[in-house]
Design a protein around this motif. Structure first.
Motif, mmCIF file in Angstrom:
data_model
loop_
_atom_site.group_PDB
_atom_site.id
_atom_site.type_symbol
_atom_site.label_atom_id
_atom_site.label_comp_id
_atom_site.label_asym_id
_atom_site.label_seq_id
_atom_site.Cartn_x
_atom_site.Cartn_y
_atom_site.Cartn_z
ATOM 1 N N GLU A 1 34.406 48.163 72.979
ATOM 2 C CA GLU A 1 35.252 47.003 72.665
ATOM 3 C C GLU A 1 34.613 45.699 73.141
ATOM 4 O O GLU A 1 34.624 44.699 72.428
ATOM 5 N N VAL A 2 34.034 45.722 74.318
ATOM 6 C CA VAL A 2 33.408 44.523 74.874
ATOM 7 C C VAL A 2 32.176 44.142 74.055
ATOM 8 O O VAL A 2 31.957 42.971 73.752
ATOM 9 N N TYR A 3 31.387 45.138 73.673
ATOM 10 C CA TYR A 3 30.193 44.869 72.868
ATOM 11 C C TYR A 3 30.579 44.272 71.515
ATOM 12 O O TYR A 3 29.972 43.297 71.060
ATOM 13 N N SER A 4 31.608 44.826 70.888
ATOM 14 C CA SER A 4 32.078 44.301 69.602
ATOM 15 C C SER A 4 32.592 42.873 69.758
ATOM 16 O O SER A 4 32.336 42.012 68.904
ATOM 17 N N LEU A 5 33.296 42.620 70.843
ATOM 18 C CA LEU A 5 33.793 41.269 71.121
ATOM 19 C C LEU A 5 32.629 40.293 71.280
ATOM 20 O O LEU A 5 32.671 39.169 70.775
ATOM 21 N N PHE A 6 31.576 40.736 71.970
ATOM 22 C CA PHE A 6 30.401 39.879 72.142
ATOM 23 C C PHE A 6 29.774 39.553 70.785
ATOM 24 O O PHE A 6 29.453 38.388 70.515
ATOM 25 N N VAL B 1 32.541 37.368 77.972
ATOM 26 C CA VAL B 1 32.794 38.677 77.370
ATOM 27 C C VAL B 1 32.691 39.800 78.405
ATOM 28 O O VAL B 1 33.522 40.707 78.431
ATOM 29 N N LEU B 2 31.696 39.719 79.286
ATOM 30 C CA LEU B 2 31.519 40.786 80.278
ATOM 31 C C LEU B 2 32.699 40.895 81.233
ATOM 32 O O LEU B 2 32.965 41.969 81.764
ATOM 33 N N GLU C 1 31.136 39.497 67.905
ATOM 34 C CA GLU C 1 32.051 38.610 67.177
ATOM 35 C C GLU C 1 31.921 37.165 67.677
ATOM 36 O O GLU C 1 31.771 36.232 66.891
ATOM 37 N N LYS C 2 31.951 36.993 69.005
ATOM 38 C CA LYS C 2 31.871 35.640 69.578
ATOM 39 C C LYS C 2 30.502 35.012 69.325
ATOM 40 O O LYS C 2 30.394 33.820 69.081
ATOM 41 N N ARG C 3 29.473 35.837 69.377
ATOM 42 C CA ARG C 3 28.134 35.318 69.109
ATOM 43 C C ARG C 3 28.005 34.864 67.652
ATOM 44 O O ARG C 3 27.417 33.826 67.364
ATOM 45 N N ALA C 4 28.568 35.631 66.726
ATOM 46 C CA ALA C 4 28.532 35.249 65.309
ATOM 47 C C ALA C 4 29.253 33.921 65.089
ATOM 48 O O ALA C 4 28.790 33.070 64.323
ATOM 49 N N ASN D 1 20.796 45.060 73.102
ATOM 50 C CA ASN D 1 21.314 46.211 73.839
ATOM 51 C C ASN D 1 22.244 47.026 72.950
ATOM 52 O O ASN D 1 22.646 46.581 71.881
ATOM 53 N N LEU D 2 22.609 48.169 73.451
ATOM 54 C CA LEU D 2 23.613 49.010 72.818
ATOM 55 C C LEU D 2 24.856 49.035 73.706
ATOM 56 O O LEU D 2 24.778 48.736 74.899
ATOM 57 N N PRO D 3 25.993 49.418 73.156
ATOM 58 C CA PRO D 3 27.189 49.515 74.003
ATOM 59 C C PRO D 3 26.996 50.430 75.212
ATOM 60 O O PRO D 3 27.627 50.222 76.248
#
Length: 130
Positions: A114-119, A103-104, A121-124, A37-39
């Motif tokens: 910000e939420v997408y970037s956090l996701f 994250v959601l 990061e956490k996924r990595a 997905n995209l932000p």
């Protein structure tokens, strides 16, 4: 017109609005978990959830119901194969689901970007990439 869902009819208007707003949030959680997905897709959720809250403090209730709806739908995948619990939502699937779920919950206070970037990061981190 006949009432198709009598229990819905008996709900307070506030809860009816919450249900409708979560159903309007057209979001593919599976794609989100795969980072497909995209932000902008998160912005759609944020907008739909904001449209549904009538009182201060409702945004967390709406988000909780939205996430529950996603979880229940995912648990029902492969339901035709067995009535002995969820074949899909095993421990491995839940671990993946949990990252997106956590994250959601931030959408009530943070921007979609910000939420997408956090996701990501956490996924990595979960994948051992960081």
């Amino acid at each position: 017109s006949p009432i198709l869902i009598p229990s819905y009819e008996h709900l307070d208007e506030r809860w009816q609005q919450m249900i409708l707003s979560t159903l309007k949030a057209d979001f593919n959680f599976g794609q989100f978990l795969q980072a497909e997905n995209l932000p902008a897709s998160l912005f759609i959720i944020k907008q739909a959830l904001n449209d549904g809250h009538c009182h201060d403090g409702d945004s967390m209730s709406i988000m909780g119901f939205f996430l529950f709806r996603i979880f229940a739908a995912m648990c029902g995948l492969r339901a035709k194969q067995s009535l002995q619990g969820s074949l899909f939502m095993d421990e491995k699937q839940y671990t993946t689901f949990e990252v997106g779920f956590q994250v959601l919950q931030n959408l009530t206070e943070k921007s979609a970007q910000e939420v997408y970037s956090l996701f990501l990061e956490k996924r990595a981190v979960k994948q051992g990439l960081v």
